[in-house]
Design an enzyme around this catalytic site. Structure first.
Site, mmCIF file in Angstrom:
data_model
loop_
_atom_site.group_PDB
_atom_site.id
_atom_site.type_symbol
_atom_site.label_atom_id
_atom_site.label_comp_id
_atom_site.label_asym_id
_atom_site.label_seq_id
_atom_site.Cartn_x
_atom_site.Cartn_y
_atom_site.Cartn_z
ATOM 1 N N GLU A 113 -130.936 8.161 12.591
ATOM 2 C CA GLU A 113 -130.475 6.868 12.237
ATOM 3 C C GLU A 113 -131.839 5.612 11.686
ATOM 4 O O GLU A 113 -131.031 4.353 12.460
ATOM 5 C CB GLU A 113 -129.478 6.372 12.842
ATOM 6 C CG GLU A 113 -128.122 7.572 12.925
ATOM 7 C CD GLU A 113 -127.132 7.092 13.944
ATOM 8 O OE1 GLU A 113 -126.202 6.723 13.874
ATOM 9 O OE2 GLU A 113 -127.208 8.100 15.170
ATOM 10 N N SER A 158 -123.318 7.673 12.853
ATOM 11 C CA SER A 158 -123.884 7.559 11.183
ATOM 12 C C SER A 158 -123.587 8.267 9.984
ATOM 13 O O SER A 158 -123.836 8.129 9.405
ATOM 14 C CB SER A 158 -124.969 6.714 11.397
ATOM 15 O OG SER A 158 -125.105 5.839 11.697
ATOM 16 N N TYR A 192 -123.832 3.406 3.881
ATOM 17 C CA TYR A 192 -125.238 2.327 3.827
ATOM 18 C C TYR A 192 -125.054 2.275 2.504
ATOM 19 O O TYR A 192 -126.575 1.783 1.906
ATOM 20 C CB TYR A 192 -125.706 2.870 4.914
ATOM 21 C CG TYR A 192 -126.180 2.964 5.918
ATOM 22 C CD1 TYR A 192 -125.509 2.120 6.835
ATOM 23 C CD2 TYR A 192 -124.911 4.476 6.424
ATOM 24 C CE1 TYR A 192 -125.233 1.852 8.049
ATOM 25 C CE2 TYR A 192 -124.786 4.643 8.565
ATOM 26 C CZ TYR A 192 -124.697 3.213 8.742
ATOM 27 O OH TYR A 192 -124.354 2.636 10.308
ATOM 28 N N ARG A 230 -118.074 0.607 19.971
ATOM 29 C CA ARG A 230 -116.766 0.462 19.054
ATOM 30 C C ARG A 230 -115.812 1.401 19.282
ATOM 31 O O ARG A 230 -115.994 2.762 19.183
ATOM 32 C CB ARG A 230 -117.604 0.219 17.065
ATOM 33 C CG ARG A 230 -117.085 -0.187 16.295
ATOM 34 C CD ARG A 230 -117.524 0.509 14.957
ATOM 35 N NE ARG A 230 -116.882 1.917 14.586
ATOM 36 C CZ ARG A 230 -118.067 2.331 13.793
ATOM 37 N NH1 ARG A 230 -119.735 1.367 14.058
ATOM 38 N NH2 ARG A 230 -118.866 3.724 14.020
ATOM 39 N N ASP A 250 -113.079 4.429 17.239
ATOM 40 C CA ASP A 250 -112.545 4.198 16.388
ATOM 41 C C ASP A 250 -111.510 5.320 16.515
ATOM 42 O O ASP A 250 -111.200 6.172 17.408
ATOM 43 C CB ASP A 250 -114.063 4.924 15.281
ATOM 44 C CG ASP A 250 -115.050 4.430 15.709
ATOM 45 O OD1 ASP A 250 -114.762 3.396 15.259
ATOM 46 O OD2 ASP A 250 -116.208 4.707 14.898
ATOM 47 N N GLU A 263 -113.688 8.747 18.481
ATOM 48 C CA GLU A 263 -114.896 8.332 18.739
ATOM 49 C C GLU A 263 -115.055 7.188 19.656
ATOM 50 O O GLU A 263 -114.270 6.156 18.909
ATOM 51 C CB GLU A 263 -115.767 9.416 17.976
ATOM 52 C CG GLU A 263 -116.613 8.900 16.940
ATOM 53 C CD GLU A 263 -117.906 8.934 16.254
ATOM 54 O OE1 GLU A 263 -117.640 10.517 16.200
ATOM 55 O OE2 GLU A 263 -118.097 8.567 15.443
ATOM 56 N N ASN A 298 -118.388 4.228 19.839
ATOM 57 C CA ASN A 298 -120.017 4.126 19.494
ATOM 58 C C ASN A 298 -120.211 3.702 20.768
ATOM 59 O O ASN A 298 -120.552 1.945 20.727
ATOM 60 C CB ASN A 298 -119.832 4.042 18.173
ATOM 61 C CG ASN A 298 -119.834 5.139 17.223
ATOM 62 O OD1 ASN A 298 -120.692 6.014 16.561
ATOM 63 N ND2 ASN A 298 -118.478 5.326 16.830
ATOM 64 N N GLY A 342 -123.280 0.464 14.433
ATOM 65 C CA GLY A 342 -124.238 -0.252 13.372
ATOM 66 C C GLY A 342 -124.462 -2.007 13.847
ATOM 67 O O GLY A 342 -123.140 -2.151 14.171
#
Length: 365
Positions: A17, A189, A258, A297, A299, A313, A315, A319
């Site tokens: 990443e 990512s 991305y 974050r 999810d 999950e 994070n 991002g």
């Protein structure tokens, strides 16, 4: 006039990443309030070399505007420069570090442990939360212990797949069936993730994931909406409005995130108020389950057939460009990107001061 804080922004890193980190850092560097902070960029190459100050700026070319790079160069102290294998991080040089690092060697507790030893405040999750959040196999066990519902999954070692291929394949087919998703346990990512619809694809997917990690997670396919919630805070975290990802691909992979620019973020997600509130509460539970701090974050899947919510999950350094889901969720919740960056630095200092009050000696009373 109070003295400005010296903020070291770490970016790049030895990770799949790396490029995502450069984009996130370019946004953070631009958003940092120059009235409050002196900024020192520190780039980490994919070979693990640390480039300090002006020597880090070439890494941002193509990610940050040239005008912004020039402005940083003019403001940097000449003494903070050079390329090192592992530079000395001293409190005399930096007041706080903002590690805008995604994936391995950045989001997994390694850099956090380094900064703990250096006794420097840093933005984001601590060592434990970072390492647990990064390892999908371990975090799933932690979330299960916290009573958070999840999709069925199987965790396997690369060595077991090599040694007992038939047994591993049979176990996945029996416990999960097809289609299923195969992921490296320690990566983000959507790097190395693929969907397998039959045994041949499963073998290819396992080999792909094994190229990135020694541990692999395989999950059942869930026909679901993908919804995300941003969390901000330390011991009393707050959750943003939920947002939904409408992927341009069959699933939300690296290309959809991305490259092709066709995926859509619906913020806020079109959900009943009761469901939105439940998501926010579950996000905070997940954050606290791993002992998170600063940001994360979280999810989720919302099943299309039953409406059931499943945790996917967490994070701990998602991002982080101004256009990323995390930032956009807070923007829609009333916190601008610049305010968000400042708040994260304040939270880092708050946590550092709290830890500084703990005793490190022992004396028999």
């Amino acid at each position: 006039m109070s003295k400005k804080l010296r903020v070291a922004v770490l970016f790049g890193g030895k990770s799949g990443e790396h490029e995502v980190s450069l984009a996130s850092a370019a946004s953070v560097l631009k958003a940092l309030d120059r009235e409050k902070f002196d900024i020192i960029p520190i780039g980490i190459t994919q070979e693990g070399l640390f480039r300090l100050g002006v020597d880090a700026l070439p890494m941002l070319e193509g990610k940050a505007e040239q005008e912004e790079i020039n402005r940083l160069q003019r403001s940097l102290p000449a003494v903070v420069s050079g390329t090192h294998r592992l530079p000395a991080f001293r409190k005399e040089e930096f007041d706080v570090v903002f590690p805008v690092l995604h994936g391995t060697y950045g989001e997994d507790g390694t850099i956090q442990g380094f900064l703990e030893i250096a006794n420097i405040p840093y933005v984001g999750a601590g060592v434990l939360a970072s390492s647990v959040g990064m390892d999908k196999a371990v975090s799933k066990k932690v979330f299960a212990e916290a009573g958070l519902p999840q999709a069925k999954y199987v965790s396997i070692l690369k060595a077991d797949f090599k040694r007992e291929r038939e047994a591993v394949l049979s176990r996945i087919e029996t416990e999960l069936g097809y289609p299923c998703f195969v992921k490296p346990a320690n990566l983000g990512s959507s790097v190395g993730i693929s969907k397998a619809k039959d045994r041949q694809e499963l073998i290819k997917s396992l080999e792909l994931a094994a190229a990135y990690d020694r541990k692999i997670v395989v999950e059942e396919f869930i026909p679901a909406h993908e919804v995300e919630v941003a969390v901000l805070g330390n011991d009393e975290p707050e959750a943003s409005v939920p947002g939904e990802i409408v992927s341009s691909n069959e699933f939300y992979d690296y290309k959809a995130k991305y490259i092709d620019g066709k995926s859509v973020m619906r913020i806020p997600a079109e959900l009943p108020q009761e469901t939105a509130e439940q998501l926010r509460k579950m996000a905070i539970r997940a954050f606290k389950a791993i002992d998170g701090s600063g940001l994360a974050r979280v999810d989720f899947f919302i099943r299309k057939d039953t409406g059931a919510i499943l945790l996917n999950e967490i994070n701990t350094m998602p991002g982080f460009t101004q256009y990323s889901m995390y930032a956009k969720l807070w923007e829609h919740s009333g916190v601008s990107y610049s305010e968000l960056v400042t708040k994260l630095i304040e939270l880092a200092l708050e946590r550092y001061e709290e830890k500084a009050q703990l005793r490190t000696d022992f004396a028999v009373e």
